[in-house]
Design an enzyme around this catalytic site. Sequence first.
Site, PDB file in Angstrom:
ATOM      1  N   CYS A  59       0.819  -1.227   0.000  1.00  0.00           N
ATOM      2  CA  CYS A  59       0.000   0.000   0.000  1.00  0.00           C
ATOM      3  C   CYS A  59       0.849   1.272   0.000  1.00  0.00           C
ATOM      4  O   CYS A  59       0.350   2.352  -0.284  1.00  0.00           O
ATOM      5  CB  CYS A  59      -0.941   0.005   1.206  1.00  0.00           C
ATOM      6  SG  CYS A  59      -2.095  -1.371   1.188  1.00  0.00           S
ATOM      7  N   HIS A  75      -3.091   7.376   3.621  1.00  0.00           N
ATOM      8  CA  HIS A  75      -3.534   6.104   3.053  1.00  0.00           C
ATOM      9  C   HIS A  75      -4.917   5.784   3.619  1.00  0.00           C
ATOM     10  O   HIS A  75      -5.173   5.949   4.813  1.00  0.00           O
ATOM     11  CB  HIS A  75      -2.528   5.012   3.428  1.00  0.00           C
ATOM     12  CG  HIS A  75      -2.936   3.650   2.990  1.00  0.00           C
ATOM     13  ND1 HIS A  75      -3.435   3.391   1.737  1.00  0.00           N
ATOM     14  CD2 HIS A  75      -2.913   2.448   3.647  1.00  0.00           C
ATOM     15  CE1 HIS A  75      -3.710   2.098   1.636  1.00  0.00           C
ATOM     16  NE2 HIS A  75      -3.405   1.510   2.778  1.00  0.00           N
ATOM     17  N   ASN A  98     -10.009   0.225   0.862  1.00  0.00           N
ATOM     18  CA  ASN A  98      -8.553   0.301   0.716  1.00  0.00           C
ATOM     19  C   ASN A  98      -8.152  -0.193  -0.669  1.00  0.00           C
ATOM     20  O   ASN A  98      -8.182  -1.395  -0.939  1.00  0.00           O
ATOM     21  CB  ASN A  98      -7.902  -0.555   1.825  1.00  0.00           C
ATOM     22  CG  ASN A  98      -6.389  -0.528   1.773  1.00  0.00           C
ATOM     23  OD1 ASN A  98      -5.793  -0.032   0.812  1.00  0.00           O
ATOM     24  ND2 ASN A  98      -5.764  -1.084   2.795  1.00  0.00           N
TER      25      ASN A  98
HETATM   26  N1  COA Z   1     -17.722  -8.612  10.937  1.00  0.00           N
HETATM   27  C1  COA Z   1     -18.132  -8.917  12.179  1.00  0.00           C
HETATM   28  N2  COA Z   1     -17.287  -9.255  13.152  1.00  0.00           N
HETATM   29  C2  COA Z   1     -15.973  -9.277  12.861  1.00  0.00           C
HETATM   30  C3  COA Z   1     -15.480  -8.971  11.587  1.00  0.00           C
HETATM   31  C4  COA Z   1     -16.413  -8.631  10.600  1.00  0.00           C
HETATM   32  N3  COA Z   1     -16.047  -8.326   9.342  1.00  0.00           N
HETATM   33  N4  COA Z   1     -14.137  -9.072  11.612  1.00  0.00           N
HETATM   34  C5  COA Z   1     -13.806  -9.428  12.842  1.00  0.00           C
HETATM   35  N5  COA Z   1     -14.910  -9.568  13.603  1.00  0.00           N
HETATM   36  C6  COA Z   1     -15.014  -9.948  14.994  1.00  0.00           C
HETATM   37  C7  COA Z   1     -13.796 -10.679  15.494  1.00  0.00           C
HETATM   38  O1  COA Z   1     -13.906 -12.058  15.199  1.00  0.00           O
HETATM   39  C8  COA Z   1     -13.859 -10.394  16.964  1.00  0.00           C
HETATM   40  O2  COA Z   1     -14.759 -11.260  17.575  1.00  0.00           O
HETATM   41  P1  COA Z   1     -14.427 -11.904  19.002  1.00  0.00           P
HETATM   42  O3  COA Z   1     -14.310 -10.724  19.936  1.00  0.00           O
HETATM   43  O4  COA Z   1     -15.592 -12.781  19.245  1.00  0.00           O
HETATM   44  O5  COA Z   1     -13.128 -12.630  18.830  1.00  0.00           O
HETATM   45  C9  COA Z   1     -14.444  -8.990  17.039  1.00  0.00           C
HETATM   46  O6  COA Z   1     -15.117  -8.770  15.784  1.00  0.00           O
HETATM   47  C10 COA Z   1     -13.408  -7.913  17.216  1.00  0.00           C
HETATM   48  O7  COA Z   1     -12.408  -8.138  16.282  1.00  0.00           O
HETATM   49  P2  COA Z   1     -11.154  -7.221  16.214  1.00  0.00           P
HETATM   50  O8  COA Z   1     -10.130  -7.842  15.319  1.00  0.00           O
HETATM   51  O9  COA Z   1     -10.748  -6.835  17.598  1.00  0.00           O
HETATM   52  O10 COA Z   1     -11.781  -5.950  15.514  1.00  0.00           O
HETATM   53  P3  COA Z   1     -11.099  -4.568  15.272  1.00  0.00           P
HETATM   54  O11 COA Z   1     -11.862  -3.517  15.926  1.00  0.00           O
HETATM   55  O12 COA Z   1      -9.603  -4.651  15.498  1.00  0.00           O
HETATM   56  O13 COA Z   1     -11.313  -4.382  13.704  1.00  0.00           O
HETATM   57  C11 COA Z   1     -10.126  -4.506  11.636  1.00  0.00           C
HETATM   58  C12 COA Z   1     -10.761  -5.294  12.785  1.00  0.00           C
HETATM   59  C13 COA Z   1      -9.530  -5.507  10.653  1.00  0.00           C
HETATM   60  C14 COA Z   1     -11.198  -3.691  10.953  1.00  0.00           C
HETATM   61  C15 COA Z   1      -9.039  -3.576  12.203  1.00  0.00           C
HETATM   62  O14 COA Z   1      -8.188  -4.280  13.060  1.00  0.00           O
HETATM   63  C16 COA Z   1      -8.211  -2.930  11.129  1.00  0.00           C
HETATM   64  O15 COA Z   1      -8.690  -2.157  10.343  1.00  0.00           O
HETATM   65  N6  COA Z   1      -6.886  -3.200  11.103  1.00  0.00           N
HETATM   66  C17 COA Z   1      -6.026  -2.620  10.105  1.00  0.00           C
HETATM   67  C18 COA Z   1      -6.200  -3.348   8.798  1.00  0.00           C
HETATM   68  C19 COA Z   1      -5.544  -2.653   7.648  1.00  0.00           C
HETATM   69  O16 COA Z   1      -5.502  -1.466   7.587  1.00  0.00           O
HETATM   70  N7  COA Z   1      -5.026  -3.432   6.685  1.00  0.00           N
HETATM   71  C20 COA Z   1      -4.446  -2.950   5.488  1.00  0.00           C
HETATM   72  C21 COA Z   1      -3.159  -2.274   5.759  1.00  0.00           C
HETATM   73  S1  COA Z   1      -2.504  -1.535   4.318  1.00  0.00           S
END
Ligand code: COA
Length: 330
Positions: A115, A257, A287
């Site tokens: 990215c 980004h 993204n």
């Molecule tokens: N829908 C519903 N629930 C979801 C889910 C979805 N799409 N994805 C994850 N969950 C659940 C998880 O399983 C977890 O459940 P649990 O508590 O029972 O284990 C809960 O939601 C919380 O998950 P968590 O990973 O803590 O969520 P989060 O708030 O960290 O959000 C992302 C997840 C991926 C959105 C976030 O971490 C993120 O954006 N990270 C950066 C990713 C990124 O930018 N990538 C590209 C980089 S260039």
Amino acid sequence: MHQSKILGTGHYVPPRVMTNDEIAKMVDTSHQWIVERTGIHQRRIADPKVDIPSEMAYKATLKALEAAKLQPNDIELILFSTTFPDMFFPNTATQLQLKLGITNNCGCLDMNAACTGFMYAFTLADGLIRAGMYKTILVVGAEMTSGFNNWKDRNTCILFGDGAGVAILGRTPAGEKSGVKSHVLSGDATKGEHLMLRGGGAAIPINAENVGTDVQCVVMDGKEVFKAAVKTMASHAEQLLAEGNTSMDQVDWFIPHQANLRIIEAVANRFNFPLERAVVNVDRYANTSSATIPIAMDEAIRDGRIQRGQTLMLTAFGAGMTSGGALLTY
Ligand code: COA
């Protein structure tokens, strides 16, 4: 020494809109969850029969050439950032050269810093123009993330979209102020395992045993990527301001980004930077990897938010983990 100027920008996104509700039919998620945790409402998905990366880049470049009042043969070098090239080789930059009808045998280079790729290509282009080696360089970020998305993994498939953004860089004419004030490029391989697409290269070739498994798709530890993204983008912003002898108040537009609205908010909060002066389109496109910054920049130029003479701060991060940014006068 010359300074470089953004002569013209362009972007293209495929027409097909995929909503969160559609994704909720494929994996256990909901529109509300995706909006609350990411700010994403929808994304564009390319039809691979029509819009592979070179084609999306071609459509974006036509708009940039028009804005810059240039012809395809004015381009002396193509720096093409993509994580999902048309093919391994010939590279995608040559495919774009072909589509543009460029006959001057300009240099063609593909680059992959995930990215962050556009920031790497942009910085190299700026350096080559400063050094006097080139006068006009086409910098591309074009991505078909849907090609490596895992539509069974709710942790990742909600996050990505397809599109292309380009900027044509040229020499700043005498008497004008446009130019890059400071830049930063960095990488931290110790965090590489948090965001990977492992298969398809020499390390893990796709074979009969692993075809269709997640080695062909993006795998991610979202929490680790989130933390690293906020930390590196905030520290890069600080470095850009210090080295560019600029205060946050003097930045007219922050173009980060577009991975997650909460990441953008967290970075802006650290500097008390008003979100109204951050260019945000993650809600509409999700993204698009290395295309997010040039798409956002072009949208804000075309709708009149970004004006000549203003100060822009660009920051990106991605798999690697790579990161980079630039502070510039547009
Ligand atoms: N829908 C519903 N629930 C979801 C889910 C979805 N799409 N994805 C994850 N969950 C659940 C998880 O399983 C977890 O459940 P649990 O508590 O029972 O284990 C809960 O939601 C919380 O998950 P968590 O990973 O803590 O969520 P989060 O708030 O960290 O959000 C992302 C997840 C991926 C959105 C976030 O971490 C993120 O954006 N990270 C950066 C990713 C990124 O930018 N990538 C590209 C980089 S260039």
